[in-house]
Design an enzyme around this catalytic site. Structure first.
Site, PDB file in Angstrom:
ATOM      1  N   CYS A  34       0.803  -1.226   0.000  1.00 16.38           N
ATOM      2  CA  CYS A  34       0.000   0.000   0.000  1.00 16.38           C
ATOM      3  C   CYS A  34       0.838   1.279   0.000  1.00 16.38           C
ATOM      4  O   CYS A  34       0.298   2.361  -0.205  1.00 16.38           O
ATOM      5  CB  CYS A  34      -0.934   0.000   1.214  1.00 16.38           C
ATOM      6  SG  CYS A  34      -2.116  -1.367   1.219  1.00 16.38           S
ATOM      7  N   HIS A  45      12.440   1.142   5.173  1.00 12.75           N
ATOM      8  CA  HIS A  45      12.220  -0.273   4.847  1.00 12.75           C
ATOM      9  C   HIS A  45      12.732  -1.129   5.998  1.00 12.75           C
ATOM     10  O   HIS A  45      13.897  -1.056   6.372  1.00 12.75           O
ATOM     11  CB  HIS A  45      12.961  -0.631   3.556  1.00 12.75           C
ATOM     12  CG  HIS A  45      12.420  -1.842   2.860  1.00 12.75           C
ATOM     13  ND1 HIS A  45      12.233  -3.039   3.495  1.00 12.75           N
ATOM     14  CD2 HIS A  45      12.006  -2.034   1.580  1.00 12.75           C
ATOM     15  CE1 HIS A  45      11.753  -3.930   2.645  1.00 12.75           C
ATOM     16  NE2 HIS A  45      11.590  -3.334   1.471  1.00 12.75           N
ATOM     17  N   HIS A 105      -1.742  20.123   6.419  1.00 11.59           N
ATOM     18  CA  HIS A 105      -2.667  19.052   6.043  1.00 11.59           C
ATOM     19  C   HIS A 105      -1.951  17.708   6.132  1.00 11.59           C
ATOM     20  O   HIS A 105      -0.761  17.600   5.819  1.00 11.59           O
ATOM     21  CB  HIS A 105      -3.201  19.258   4.621  1.00 11.59           C
ATOM     22  CG  HIS A 105      -3.776  20.622   4.395  1.00 11.59           C
ATOM     23  ND1 HIS A 105      -4.972  21.022   4.940  1.00 11.59           N
ATOM     24  CD2 HIS A 105      -3.301  21.689   3.695  1.00 11.59           C
ATOM     25  CE1 HIS A 105      -5.224  22.268   4.578  1.00 11.59           C
ATOM     26  NE2 HIS A 105      -4.230  22.699   3.820  1.00 11.59           N
ATOM     27  N   HIS A 114      -2.488   7.035   4.968  1.00  9.59           N
ATOM     28  CA  HIS A 114      -3.089   5.896   4.273  1.00  9.59           C
ATOM     29  C   HIS A 114      -4.272   5.350   5.061  1.00  9.59           C
ATOM     30  O   HIS A 114      -4.153   4.993   6.245  1.00  9.59           O
ATOM     31  CB  HIS A 114      -2.032   4.810   4.070  1.00  9.59           C
ATOM     32  CG  HIS A 114      -2.597   3.494   3.638  1.00  9.59           C
ATOM     33  ND1 HIS A 114      -3.459   3.362   2.575  1.00  9.59           N
ATOM     34  CD2 HIS A 114      -2.432   2.239   4.142  1.00  9.59           C
ATOM     35  CE1 HIS A 114      -3.787   2.094   2.433  1.00  9.59           C
ATOM     36  NE2 HIS A 114      -3.188   1.396   3.370  1.00  9.59           N
ATOM     37  N   HIS A 132     -14.267   5.775   5.010  1.00  6.23           N
ATOM     38  CA  HIS A 132     -15.709   5.578   5.094  1.00  6.23           C
ATOM     39  C   HIS A 132     -16.353   5.569   3.712  1.00  6.23           C
ATOM     40  O   HIS A 132     -17.220   4.727   3.423  1.00  6.23           O
ATOM     41  CB  HIS A 132     -16.326   6.691   5.945  1.00  6.23           C
ATOM     42  CG  HIS A 132     -17.786   6.495   6.219  1.00  6.23           C
ATOM     43  ND1 HIS A 132     -18.769   6.944   5.359  1.00  6.23           N
ATOM     44  CD2 HIS A 132     -18.434   5.897   7.258  1.00  6.23           C
ATOM     45  CE1 HIS A 132     -19.957   6.631   5.845  1.00  6.23           C
ATOM     46  NE2 HIS A 132     -19.784   6.011   6.996  1.00  6.23           N
ATOM     47  N   ASN A 185     -10.454   0.982   1.799  1.00  2.00           N
ATOM     48  CA  ASN A 185      -9.006   0.961   1.635  1.00  2.00           C
ATOM     49  C   ASN A 185      -8.698   0.700   0.160  1.00  2.00           C
ATOM     50  O   ASN A 185      -8.809  -0.425  -0.318  1.00  2.00           O
ATOM     51  CB  ASN A 185      -8.401  -0.128   2.520  1.00  2.00           C
ATOM     52  CG  ASN A 185      -6.877  -0.171   2.461  1.00  2.00           C
ATOM     53  OD1 ASN A 185      -6.270   0.381   1.546  1.00  2.00           O
ATOM     54  ND2 ASN A 185      -6.256  -0.835   3.414  1.00  2.00           N
TER      55      ASN A 185
END
Length: 552
Positions: free
Chosen positions: A260, A339, A445, A449, A478, A482
């Site tokens: 993702c 990572h 802002h 994810h 919502h 995802n």
């Protein structure tokens, strides 16, 4: 001590499972106690190694900021010692009697300035972006999702009940989108279905992008596509080149299996390509094939992705052309990648494999929250020196230095119990935690994810954020679920649809995924961003944010 440390990463929850319908306990209410791992408390420890790494990035990219002021001071001191008449006379005399020296001086000056501007990293602009919104015929509510799963004949009542409980607390609303193929009685994860799904979302997003930016596909010099689980041959990037008949010398890349957070990795690759190839456009496409994340077995760790992943795709147009300065929305400031794949638990916490019945699925480990927390802490610690105000960094390092000296003093006075003495001294002095900088001072802002409601809740708590900071992420979860690597762009589209992005605002995009990886991208708004005429939020943004009591 090991047991104590393990206990700090656990949280308990009592869940009412309702009235037992059968068995010896029929008619009686039943409860279950769930023990879960949670994010580690970021306030408990700070690894100085990653603080140093952040400053290394800052210094390596800020060498001119260190050298130019010195040259200016030296030149000013030399010129300041002369009056205006003396200065002009000296310049005239030098020009009159040693023209070769003057010409050589100007040649060196021009050469130095040229090298400076040529060696500077090209500014990378985000001209515009588009987020695909599927057709309403693919829209499903949570109840419809369970009923469609039941009608597919692939799940028994126990697995359906488990998925229903996950959906109930997921934070996902009743207007998300899924491909209908995942509920077919046959094998839906075919190449044909995968190509059809990805073609629908990718071409839909790209058509909108090219129309909004008034750019022809043949003008694009770099193309980067990321899709984690579906990687056909020819690649998805080749599908796009073929569909839009792009030019033959385009630099195309296809990233697979990167989870993702791959959207920011694709941005990083596109940025590097634009730095090496001047006067160019780059397109970054981020998506996921939901039909290839779908699991039809009984392993609960593999059923979790069924409840969260939904259709979505984003397409972003980047430019290094200086003439795009006026029409670009944002300028790329920083990308920081982390990572944790060298650690076995991190490597296996999101893992594609077969279950005992040899049904392929995506397994989610119980260590995910803890592993993700450590990756996130590393990433934001590295990012801090690049973005935080100097006042916050000063307080942070002063606190760390004080704690380090205090502990060393305690260890010297009581060498037989250095660790215990250090802990006791911290408690006695009232300093039990290092100072964590306020990251809200660095950004206007935040786009995190949209993984799940529990992850967003833990992040809000550990980073000491306000509910408004997480509004874009919760609203995206919502409304669209995802959508994997594209979710951070649906969140930015939400902020634009609300009309909140002003000139000079800084936007932090934060994504995490398998590997385990955590990546950050920082943008600065070039102008006030008006409410877009085309947006996936246009007909529903007024209904958000959803009140806490109405969320699942």
């Amino acid at each position: 001590m090991a047991a104590t440390g393990e206990h700090t990463f656990l949280s308990t929850e009592i869940v009412n499972r309702g009235v037992e319908s059968s068995g010896p306990d029929a008619g009686s209410p039943t409860f279950v106690v769930r023990v879960r791992r949670r994010l580690p408390d970021f306030l408990q420890s700070v690894n100085l190694k990653y603080v140093k790494l952040g400053y290394h990035y800052l210094i390596s990219h800020g060498i001119y900021l260190a050298t130019i002021p010195v040259l200016v001071v030296v030149f000013s001191a030399e010129v300041g010692s002369l009056s205006r008449e003396e200065l002009w006379r000296k310049v005239w005399e030098e020009a009159s009697y040693d023209l070769a020296t003057v010409l050589a001086f100007f040649a060196v000056l021009v050469f130095t300035i040229s090298v400076y501007f040529m060696s500077r990293p090209r500014p990378i602009y985000l001209v515009d972006f588009a987020c695909f919104r599927p057709s309403d015929e693919l829209k499903v509510s949570n109840d419809e999702l369970i009923e469609l799963a039941r009608s597919s004949g692939k799940f028994d009542e126990d697995t359906l009940s488990f998925q229903r409980r996950i959906l109930k607390s997921s934070g996902i609303g009743d207007e998300t989108y899924v491909p209908r193929s995942i509920f077919s009685t046959g094998n839906c994860a075919t190449m044909k279905e995968g190509r059809s799904e990805t073609a629908t979302v990718m071409f839909g997003a790209l058509d909108e992008l090219f129309e909004k930016c008034r750019v022809r596909p043949k003008d694009v010099g770099v193309l980067v596509v990321n899709c984690s689980l579906f990687n056909p041959t020819p690649s998805l990037s080749a599908m796009i080149v073929n569909h839009y008949k792009m030019r033959g010398n385009i630099l195309s890349y296809n990233l697979g299996g990167m989870g993702c957070s791959a959207g920011i990795i694709a941005l990083d690759l596109a940025r590097d390509m634009l730095q090496a190839n001047g006067n160019n456009y780059a397109v970054v496409v981020s998506t996921e094939a939901v039909s290839f994340t779908w699991y039809a077995g009984k392993s609960r760790s593999m059923l979790i992705p069924n409840c969260f992943f939904r259709m979505g795709c984003s397409a972003v147009l980047l430019s290094n052309r200086r003439r795009d300065f006026r029409r670009a929305k944002y300028r790329l400031e920083h990308i920081v990648r982390t990572h944790k794949g060298s650690d076995d638990r991190s490597f296996r916490c999101v893992y594609q494999e077969e279950d005992d019945q040899r049904i392929k699925g995506l397994s989610i480990s119980r260590d995910l929250m803890e592993v993700g927390g450590h990756a996130l802490k590393t990433n934001i610690t590295t990012l801090g020196p690049l973005v935080l105000p100097f006042s916050e960094q000063l307080i942070f390092f002063a606190t760390l230095l004080y704690r380090q000296l205090f502990r060393n003093t305690s260890a010297t006075t009581n060498p037989s119990g250095a660790a215990a003495a250090g802990e006791a001294s911290d408690q006695d002095s009232g300093i039990t935690k290092p100072y964590i900088p306020n990251y809200r001072l660095a950004f206007e802002h935040l786009c995190v994810h949209a993984a799940s409601k529990s992850v967003l809740d833990e992040l809000e708590k550990n980073l000491c954020l306000k509910e408004t900071d997480m509004e874009a992420s919760r609203s995206t979860l919502h409304r669209f679920g995802n959508t994997s690597s594209s979710s951070i762009w649906y969140e930015l589209a939400y902020l634009e649809a609300k009309g909140r992005v002003k000139r000079g605002d800084r936007v932090w995009q934060l994504a995490f995924g398998s590997g385990f990886k955590c990546n950050s991208a920082v943008w600065r708004a070039m102008r006030r961003v008006k409410k877009p005429t085309r947006s996936p939020w246009n007909d529903c943004v007024d209904r958000y944010p959803v009140a806490a009591g109405q969320r699942n």
